[in-house]
Design a protein around this motif. Structure first.
Motif, PDB file in Angstrom:
ATOM      1  N   ASP A   1       0.818  -1.213   0.000  1.00 20.66           N
ATOM      2  CA  ASP A   1       0.000   0.000   0.000  1.00 20.66           C
ATOM      3  C   ASP A   1       0.853   1.264   0.000  1.00 20.66           C
ATOM      4  OD1 ASP A   1      -2.234  -1.652   0.116  1.00 20.66           O
ATOM      5  OD2 ASP A   1      -2.328  -1.591   2.312  1.00 20.66           O
ATOM      6  N   GLU A   2       2.158   1.099   0.276  1.00 18.59           N
ATOM      7  CA  GLU A   2       3.067   2.249   0.267  1.00 18.59           C
ATOM      8  C   GLU A   2       3.870   2.327  -1.028  1.00 18.59           C
ATOM      9  OE1 GLU A   2       5.440   2.466   3.837  1.00 18.59           O
ATOM     10  OE2 GLU A   2       3.872   1.481   5.036  1.00 18.59           O
ATOM     11  N   GLY A   3       3.511   1.468  -1.994  1.00 20.56           N
ATOM     12  CA  GLY A   3       4.153   1.522  -3.303  1.00 20.56           C
ATOM     13  C   GLY A   3       5.346   0.621  -3.487  1.00 20.56           C
ATOM     14  N   PHE A   4       5.593  -0.293  -2.520  1.00 21.32           N
ATOM     15  CA  PHE A   4       6.694  -1.245  -2.676  1.00 21.32           C
ATOM     16  C   PHE A   4       6.268  -2.397  -3.587  1.00 21.32           C
ATOM     17  CE2 PHE A   4       7.809   0.909   1.213  1.00 21.32           C
ATOM     18  CZ  PHE A   4       9.199   0.944   1.217  1.00 21.32           C
ATOM     19  N   ASP A   5       7.182  -2.861  -4.420  1.00 28.12           N
ATOM     20  CA  ASP A   5       6.949  -4.047  -5.264  1.00 28.12           C
ATOM     21  C   ASP A   5       7.397  -5.257  -4.445  1.00 28.12           C
ATOM     22  OD1 ASP A   5       6.627  -5.946  -7.204  1.00 28.12           O
ATOM     23  OD2 ASP A   5       7.829  -4.915  -8.726  1.00 28.12           O
ATOM     24  N   ILE A   6       6.533  -5.736  -3.542  1.00 29.79           N
ATOM     25  CA  ILE A   6       6.916  -6.747  -2.572  1.00 29.79           C
ATOM     26  C   ILE A   6       6.015  -7.980  -2.689  1.00 29.79           C
ATOM     27  CG2 ILE A   6       5.473  -5.762  -0.733  1.00 29.79           C
ATOM     28  CD1 ILE A   6       7.805  -6.521   1.218  1.00 29.79           C
ATOM     29  N   HIS A   7       6.623  -9.165  -2.534  1.00 27.14           N
ATOM     30  CA  HIS A   7       5.931 -10.449  -2.684  1.00 27.14           C
ATOM     31  C   HIS A   7       6.258 -11.284  -1.448  1.00 27.14           C
ATOM     32  CE1 HIS A   7       5.517  -9.270  -6.947  1.00 27.14           C
ATOM     33  NE2 HIS A   7       6.724  -8.746  -6.737  1.00 27.14           N
ATOM     34  N   VAL A   8       5.233 -11.661  -0.673  1.00 27.55           N
ATOM     35  CA  VAL A   8       5.437 -12.239   0.654  1.00 27.55           C
ATOM     36  C   VAL A   8       4.874 -13.662   0.725  1.00 27.55           C
ATOM     37  CG1 VAL A   8       5.022 -11.937   3.122  1.00 27.55           C
ATOM     38  CG2 VAL A   8       5.300  -9.921   1.650  1.00 27.55           C
ATOM     39  N   PHE A   9       5.678 -14.594   1.274  1.00 25.62           N
ATOM     40  CA  PHE A   9       5.290 -16.004   1.370  1.00 25.62           C
ATOM     41  C   PHE A   9       5.581 -16.514   2.785  1.00 25.62           C
ATOM     42  CE2 PHE A   9       6.559 -14.912  -2.885  1.00 25.62           C
ATOM     43  CZ  PHE A   9       5.537 -15.410  -3.680  1.00 25.62           C
ATOM     44  N   ASP A  10       4.787 -17.504   3.212  1.00 27.39           N
ATOM     45  CA  ASP A  10       4.962 -18.027   4.563  1.00 27.39           C
ATOM     46  C   ASP A  10       5.750 -19.332   4.545  1.00 27.39           C
ATOM     47  OD1 ASP A  10       3.221 -20.008   3.686  1.00 27.39           O
ATOM     48  OD2 ASP A  10       1.483 -19.180   4.751  1.00 27.39           O
ATOM     49  N   ARG A  11       5.743 -20.040   5.681  1.00 27.07           N
ATOM     50  CA  ARG A  11       6.527 -21.261   5.863  1.00 27.07           C
ATOM     51  C   ARG A  11       6.127 -22.388   4.920  1.00 27.07           C
ATOM     52  NH1 ARG A  11       5.718 -23.596  11.621  1.00 27.07           N
ATOM     53  NH2 ARG A  11       5.817 -21.417  12.285  1.00 27.07           N
ATOM     54  N   HIS A  12       4.969 -22.300   4.308  1.00 24.46           N
ATOM     55  CA  HIS A  12       4.508 -23.379   3.442  1.00 24.46           C
ATOM     56  C   HIS A  12       5.087 -23.297   2.023  1.00 24.46           C
ATOM     57  CE1 HIS A  12       1.815 -24.582   6.620  1.00 24.46           C
ATOM     58  NE2 HIS A  12       1.303 -23.357   6.669  1.00 24.46           N
TER      59      HIS A  12
END
Length: 399
Positions: free
Chosen positions: A374-385
């Motif tokens: 929401d702040e304009g970062f090109d970010i991709h987040v994944f968990d332990r799975h």
């Protein structure tokens, strides 16, 4: 493990009662001239001038000059300083008094899996390598110290006899005290010599490797560590090392010029795992980094800012396995603060961020990372799975 240059290494040995020659470390010939005006030994002694850098084969490279007076020593220092040897620029020289002697010996102390090993030989200098069978060893268990009797036995096994065996045993005992108290992993004196004037044993050279993570226990370690990669440490590397020396836990950072994939992994194992995965997939690493042992968020912020400052990067991989005790939300707080600072400075334009992590408070930490979109970062987040290497594949395929 961190290498210490000869000057501070000899200073540590002197602290523990080992006799060393008079010496000074200089960065200019003019500095040596001024020191000569204040130190009688520089005026009266024959001198040795050596490049004070982490370089092998200094003698063959013309970076060791012996038998000099003060004027000649100034000329030799002027010739050495500023010289380029591979990727290293000689920035310092060590000037010491020549010690008249006949025979040369060898004493070392090193860390082993079982504890410590003390080594001694009645030959030294370049003769040691070709006569390694003459080097005798005394094992010392973890938490123990060698007895005087065991050190005397070692000296005799190494070919010393009479008063010299006693002197070598005493010298080896001081070496062990230095090793044990200074959190060393390896100490070597080659050569040890007997001064002709009084027979006292002196350390003419010093190889010193210390546990860099123990720096917080040693306020007198004011010297810089020698670079381990055939070059001087960069400003960013030195800043992270300074932070690392002050904290519980650990932050590490080494730059790799020319890479486009930056690493910000949690834990030494993960750092190697992710680095190998990038290389195996023909990626180009821009750095080595890690944070581990539940470091404070401000330290992780400093590390993150340095990673974001790497030139030409296209991806940042924030990876880690499932932590046992590192607080994911807290350490992610430091990373997020570092990302925001870097973005405000215009450092993350066109850079994709890939995150994979598990551990205590992982949901809160991962949610905080996702909120950066929401702040304009090109970010991709994944968990332990998500398998660890999957984010490497995703990052490199997205380039």
């Amino acid at each position: 493990m961190a290498k210490v240059l000869e000057g501070p290494g000899m200073g540590l040995m002197k602290k523990w009662g080992i006799t060393v020659p008079n010496y000074v470390v200089i960065s200019s010939a003019d500095e040596l001239k001024k020191l000569g005006e204040a130190n009688e030994w520089l005026k009266k002694s024959k001198l040795v001038v050596k490049a004070h850098e982490a370089l092998g084969s200094r003698f063959k490279l013309g970076l060791v000059k012996v038998g000099l007076d003060l004027d000649s020593a100034q000329s030799a220092a002027k010739e050495m300083l500023g010289r380029q040897v591979g990727s290293i620029t000689v920035s310092q020289a060590i000037v010491s008094e020549m010690v008249p002697h006949k025979d040369e010996y060898y004493v070392a102390v090193k860390s082993t899996r079982e504890g410590t090993e003390i080594l001694a030989a009645n030959c030294g200098g370049i003769e040691v390598e070709s006569n390694w069978d003459r080097v005798k060893k005394l094992p010392v268990e973890v938490g123990a110290a060698p007895s005087l009797e065991s050190l005397q036995k070692l000296a005799k096994e190494a070919g010393f006899s009479g008063p010299m065996a006693e002197k070598i045993a005493e010298f080896a005992g001081k070496m062990f005290a230095c090793f044990d108290n200074e959190d060393a992993q390896y100490l070597e004196v080659n050569p040890v010599v007997a001064r002709e004037s009084d027979g006292a044993l002196l350390a003419l050279d010093a190889v010193t490797l210390l546990d860099a993570d123990a720096k917080f226990r040693h306020p007198d370690w004011t010297f810089p560590f020698a670079a381990e990669f055939g070059r001087a440490y960069t400003k960013n590397e030195l800043e992270v090392m300074e932070v690392d020396s002050k904290i519980k836990g650990s932050v590490k950072f080494i730059e790799i010029p020319g890479g486009d994939t930056a690493m910000l992994p949690a834990g030494g194992g993960a750092s190697v795992y992710y680095s190998d995965a990038v290389v195996a997939r023909a990626g180009k690493l821009a750095n080595y980094a890690e944070y581990s042992g539940d470091p404070p968020d401000w330290a992780v912020e400093v590390l993150t800012d340095r990673v974001c400052s790497l030139p030409g990067i296209k991806n940042i991989i924030v990876g880690g396995a499932i932590a046992n005790f590192t607080d994911v939300k807290k350490t992610f707080g430091g990373i997020i603060a570092g990302f925001r600072k870097a973005k405000a400075e215009g450092k993350l334009n066109g850079v994709k961020i890939w995150v994979r992590r598990g551990g205590p408070r992982e949901k809160e930490g991962l949610d905080a990372m996702r909120a950066l979109r929401d702040e304009g970062f090109d970010i991709h987040v994944f968990d332990r799975h998500t398998p660890l290497t999957d984010i490497v594949d995703k990052a490199l395929q997205a380039q």
